[in-house]
Design a protein around this motif. Structure first.
Motif, PDB file in Angstrom:
ATOM      1  N   GLY A   5     -18.127   9.599 -21.957  1.00 35.82           N
ATOM      2  CA  GLY A   5     -18.260   9.336 -20.528  1.00 35.82           C
ATOM      3  C   GLY A   5     -18.240  10.595 -19.694  1.00 35.82           C
ATOM      4  N   LYS A   6     -17.432  10.579 -18.631  1.00 35.37           N
ATOM      5  CA  LYS A   6     -17.385  11.699 -17.683  1.00 35.37           C
ATOM      6  C   LYS A   6     -16.934  13.007 -18.324  1.00 35.37           C
ATOM      7  CE  LYS A   6     -17.680  12.403 -13.969  1.00 35.37           C
ATOM      8  NZ  LYS A   6     -18.793  13.172 -13.368  1.00 35.37           N
ATOM      9  N   GLU A   7     -16.207  12.922 -19.422  1.00 34.69           N
ATOM     10  CA  GLU A   7     -15.686  14.133 -20.066  1.00 34.69           C
ATOM     11  C   GLU A   7     -16.813  15.107 -20.438  1.00 34.69           C
ATOM     12  OE1 GLU A   7     -13.173  15.361 -24.097  1.00 34.69           O
ATOM     13  OE2 GLU A   7     -13.159  13.288 -23.378  1.00 34.69           O
ATOM     14  N   ARG A   8     -17.900  14.573 -21.003  1.00 36.56           N
ATOM     15  CA  ARG A   8     -19.045  15.430 -21.356  1.00 36.56           C
ATOM     16  C   ARG A   8     -20.238  15.212 -20.417  1.00 36.56           C
ATOM     17  NH1 ARG A   8     -19.362  14.338 -27.817  1.00 36.56           N
ATOM     18  NH2 ARG A   8     -17.199  14.869 -28.381  1.00 36.56           N
ATOM     19  N   ASP A   9     -20.282  14.027 -19.803  1.00 36.86           N
ATOM     20  CA  ASP A   9     -21.313  13.692 -18.813  1.00 36.86           C
ATOM     21  C   ASP A   9     -22.725  13.855 -19.380  1.00 36.86           C
ATOM     22  OD1 ASP A   9     -21.627  12.542 -16.376  1.00 36.86           O
ATOM     23  OD2 ASP A   9     -21.657  14.401 -15.236  1.00 36.86           O
ATOM     24  N   VAL A  10     -22.948  13.353 -20.584  1.00 34.22           N
ATOM     25  CA  VAL A  10     -24.280  13.394 -21.196  1.00 34.22           C
ATOM     26  C   VAL A  10     -25.171  12.362 -20.498  1.00 34.22           C
ATOM     27  CG1 VAL A  10     -25.580  12.927 -23.308  1.00 34.22           C
ATOM     28  CG2 VAL A  10     -23.444  14.218 -23.415  1.00 34.22           C
ATOM     29  N   HIS A  11     -26.294  12.814 -19.986  1.00 27.55           N
ATOM     30  CA  HIS A  11     -27.223  11.925 -19.269  1.00 27.55           C
ATOM     31  C   HIS A  11     -28.624  12.202 -19.784  1.00 27.55           C
ATOM     32  CE1 HIS A  11     -28.900  10.282 -15.221  1.00 27.55           C
ATOM     33  NE2 HIS A  11     -28.596   9.283 -16.029  1.00 27.55           N
ATOM     34  N   VAL A  12     -29.029  11.456 -20.802  1.00 28.74           N
ATOM     35  CA  VAL A  12     -30.260  11.755 -21.524  1.00 28.74           C
ATOM     36  C   VAL A  12     -30.906  10.453 -21.977  1.00 28.74           C
ATOM     37  CG1 VAL A  12     -29.105  11.978 -23.770  1.00 28.74           C
ATOM     38  CG2 VAL A  12     -31.223  13.228 -23.362  1.00 28.74           C
ATOM     39  N   THR A  13     -32.218  10.487 -22.151  1.00 26.91           N
ATOM     40  CA  THR A  13     -32.961   9.362 -22.706  1.00 26.91           C
ATOM     41  C   THR A  13     -34.047   9.914 -23.613  1.00 26.91           C
ATOM     42  OG1 THR A  13     -34.142   7.300 -22.161  1.00 26.91           O
ATOM     43  CG2 THR A  13     -34.687   9.239 -20.839  1.00 26.91           C
ATOM     44  N   ASP A  14     -34.677   9.032 -24.375  1.00 27.92           N
ATOM     45  CA  ASP A  14     -35.775   9.469 -25.233  1.00 27.92           C
ATOM     46  C   ASP A  14     -37.106   9.037 -24.627  1.00 27.92           C
ATOM     47  OD1 ASP A  14     -37.118   7.047 -26.882  1.00 27.92           O
ATOM     48  OD2 ASP A  14     -35.031   6.587 -26.418  1.00 27.92           O
ATOM     49  N   VAL A  15     -38.203   9.578 -25.134  1.00 27.18           N
ATOM     50  CA  VAL A  15     -39.520   9.337 -24.536  1.00 27.18           C
ATOM     51  C   VAL A  15     -39.953   7.875 -24.616  1.00 27.18           C
ATOM     52  CG1 VAL A  15     -40.447  11.662 -24.779  1.00 27.18           C
ATOM     53  CG2 VAL A  15     -40.593  10.092 -26.714  1.00 27.18           C
TER      54      VAL A  15
END
Length: 537
Positions: A199-209
């Motif tokens: 969650g907020k700890e790393r804040d990964v915000h990604v998607t695939d094509v």
């Protein structure tokens, strides 16, 4: 790194010996696969030969056509824990799991607050049709005619963009967070990657094509968010954060699992469920196609390295992108909103049987559909018709109609729509399919698959191991982990003991059945309800 020993009498190995050695070593390498669908979540662990060795599945609640994003994440955690327990109990070690892959339902829209990491609303699922009036309105907006050439998708209730628009208009909370510049947008894959990474700890915000190509925001030609499309939907990119778009196979972009029995394991693959099934069916070359019979039914046809914008009611989409200097591969897609959900309708709403697989016995209790045609347009009709005011309609009832006739008609509805999609694909691509690879829950029915072969008048090819969606997720992760490096290495995966259903009726009989279906489709139009309730605020 160990220095190889040099024997004065080196052994000579035949090609078969090398292949046998490779298979032995591949059986000691494992890849985890999260398969998050519309009604359930699974976690499977595959060995390097594509054989599943452990799995766990959990069904979750449906809130109308909405999901609780936190419940979905909880189901993923629980499935990982239980499947890993099974894996360890079998004498294997977690250290042998080289990577994790993720495949998810597409289009379903999740919003959360960038400051708190908490969701703002329930997830709006892909079959939701409350956007019908918005679709009609936007079709009249200036620039609407340009959208499909940019993103490959027509304006319909299906893509994420329409669900986001609906939320803006119906939830004061969503609008407030957007106006304050804190709105995080994602599909289910993005949400799960955010949570799996802590969650907020790393804040990964990604998607695939592949998932990004289903939102309507992505330019299909350059695989970047398109300014014209964002402007068309009146979105200010300073107020809403869209996830970074990356290839399906990547050793770093998706992060790693932050907690639980697989803590620290890298997530190296992410792919939309229908693209995953195409990969799992090894549909790597142009002309390959697969049909997945799940909650809905989705036919993908590989068109190669350039997108083909359909002129006959189909969707253009990204099939897969393995990265590492490989080009993205595109597909034409035909999407059927209702397939397995029609079986659930007969089970749960009408009480026809106690377990979904029993539809096969009920349908087999009669020799044909008795003249019944069931247009299962519970969410309107998707490809290639795109009739948003169609409703579920049952034709041809007589005093002699039995439950078995209706069960057959429900199964045949998906088969007829598949034929309509194949005809559109032939017009768009200029090629007629010679065989259709199938998977998904309804493909377990021999009767349904024989009906499919009869109705489309080409052979239907079904694998023995039908968890092809999860397998596709494992394959994209395995490529990033170096388990495989070339598609040729996969040619033996899931290839043994496949069953082929060949057409058993004449083309004339097939055409007669299809003509009756097409007439029923036209008669199902115009049953539009007034717009239903607004979102909770």
């Amino acid at each position: 790194m160990e220095t190889p020993s040099h024997s004065p009498h080196p052994k000579h190995h035949t090609g078969d010996d090398i292949l046998a050695q490779d298979e032995v070593s591949l059986r000691k390498v494992f890849i985890g696969s999260i398969d998050q669908g519309t009604t359930s979540t699974r976690f499977l662990i595959f060995d390097g030969t594509g054989t599943p060795v452990a799995s766990h599945q959990i069904e979750f609640k449906q809130i109308w056509i909405e999901h609780d994003p936190n419940e979905i994440f909880g189901s993923v955690e629980a499935c990982i824990e239980e499947a890993t327990k099974t894996f360890v109990r079998s004498g294997r070690s977690v250290s042998d799991i080289k990577a994790i892959g993720l495949t998810t339902q597409r289009e379903t829209t999740v919003l959360w607050d960038s400051e708190t990491g908490e969701t703002i609303h329930t997830a709006i699922a892909w079959p939701d049709t409350r956007t019908q009036s918005i679709v009609r309105e936007l079709k009249q907006r200036k620039g609407a005619e340009k959208l499909q050439d940019i993103c490959g998708l027509p304006l319909s209730t299906y893509p994420s963009a329409l669900k986001l628009t609906w939320l803006f208009r119906n939830s004061k909370k969503v609008r407030k967070v957007y106006d304050e510049g804190r709105l995080m947008f994602g599909t289910i894959d993005t949400w799960l990657l955010f949570r799996l990474n802590g969650g907020k700890e790393r804040d990964v915000h990604v998607t695939d094509v592949t998932n990004a190509s289903r939102t309507m925001f992505l330019n299909l030609h350059n695989l970047e968010y398109d300014p014209f499309v964002l402007d068309f939907f009146q979105l200010d990119s300073k107020k809403i954060k869209f996830p970074k778009v990356v290839p399906n196979s990547d050793p770093e972009a998706f992060g790693s699992i932050a907690s639980g029995p697989l803590k620290g394991k890298k997530i190296m693959g992410c792919i939309g469920d229908q693209s995953a099934a195409l990969v799992g069916q090894l549909g790597f070359t142009p002309g390959k196609a697969k049909n997945t019979y799940g909650t809905g039914c989705f036919l993908l046809y590989n068109v190669g390295e350039k997108p083909v914008i359909s002129k006959h009611g189909l969707l253009a989409t990204v099939a897969f992108h393995f990265g590492r200097n490989r080009k993205p591969v595109y597909a034409l897609e035909g999407s059927i909103a209702v397939a397995g959900s029609a079986v659930k309708f007969l089970q749960n709403n009408l009480g026809f049987f106690e377990a979904s697989h029993k539809i096969n016995d009920l349908a087999a209790s009669v020799k044909d559909n008795g003249g019944c045609v069931f247009v299962t347009a519970f969410s309107g009709l998707f490809a290639p018709y795109w009739i948003d005011d169609a409703k579920g309609t049952l034709f041809g009832l007589t005093q002699h109609t039995e439950k078995g006739h209706i069960a057959r008609a429900a199964m045949e509805a998906t088969c007829f729509q598949t034929k309509a999609i194949l005809e559109a694909m032939e017009k768009d691509s200029g090629h007629r399919l010679s065989v259709l690879a199938v998977d998904g829950g309804m493909s377990n029915s021999d009767l349904c698959m024989q009906s499919q072969a009869d109705i489309i008048n080409i052979p239907v090819d079904r694998p023995t191991m039908r968890e092809t969606t999860a397998l596709g997720s494992a394959i994209v992760a395995g490529f990033a982990a170096g388990v495989w490096r070339e598609f040729d290495e996969l040619k033996k995966i899931n290839s043994e003991d496949r069953l082929t259903f060949k057409p058993e009726i004449s083309k004339t009989a097939c055409d007669d059945l299809y003509a009756k279906w097409e007439r029923a489709v036209e008669m199902s139009r115009g049953w539009l309800d007034s717009d239903r309730g607004a979102a909770s605020t």
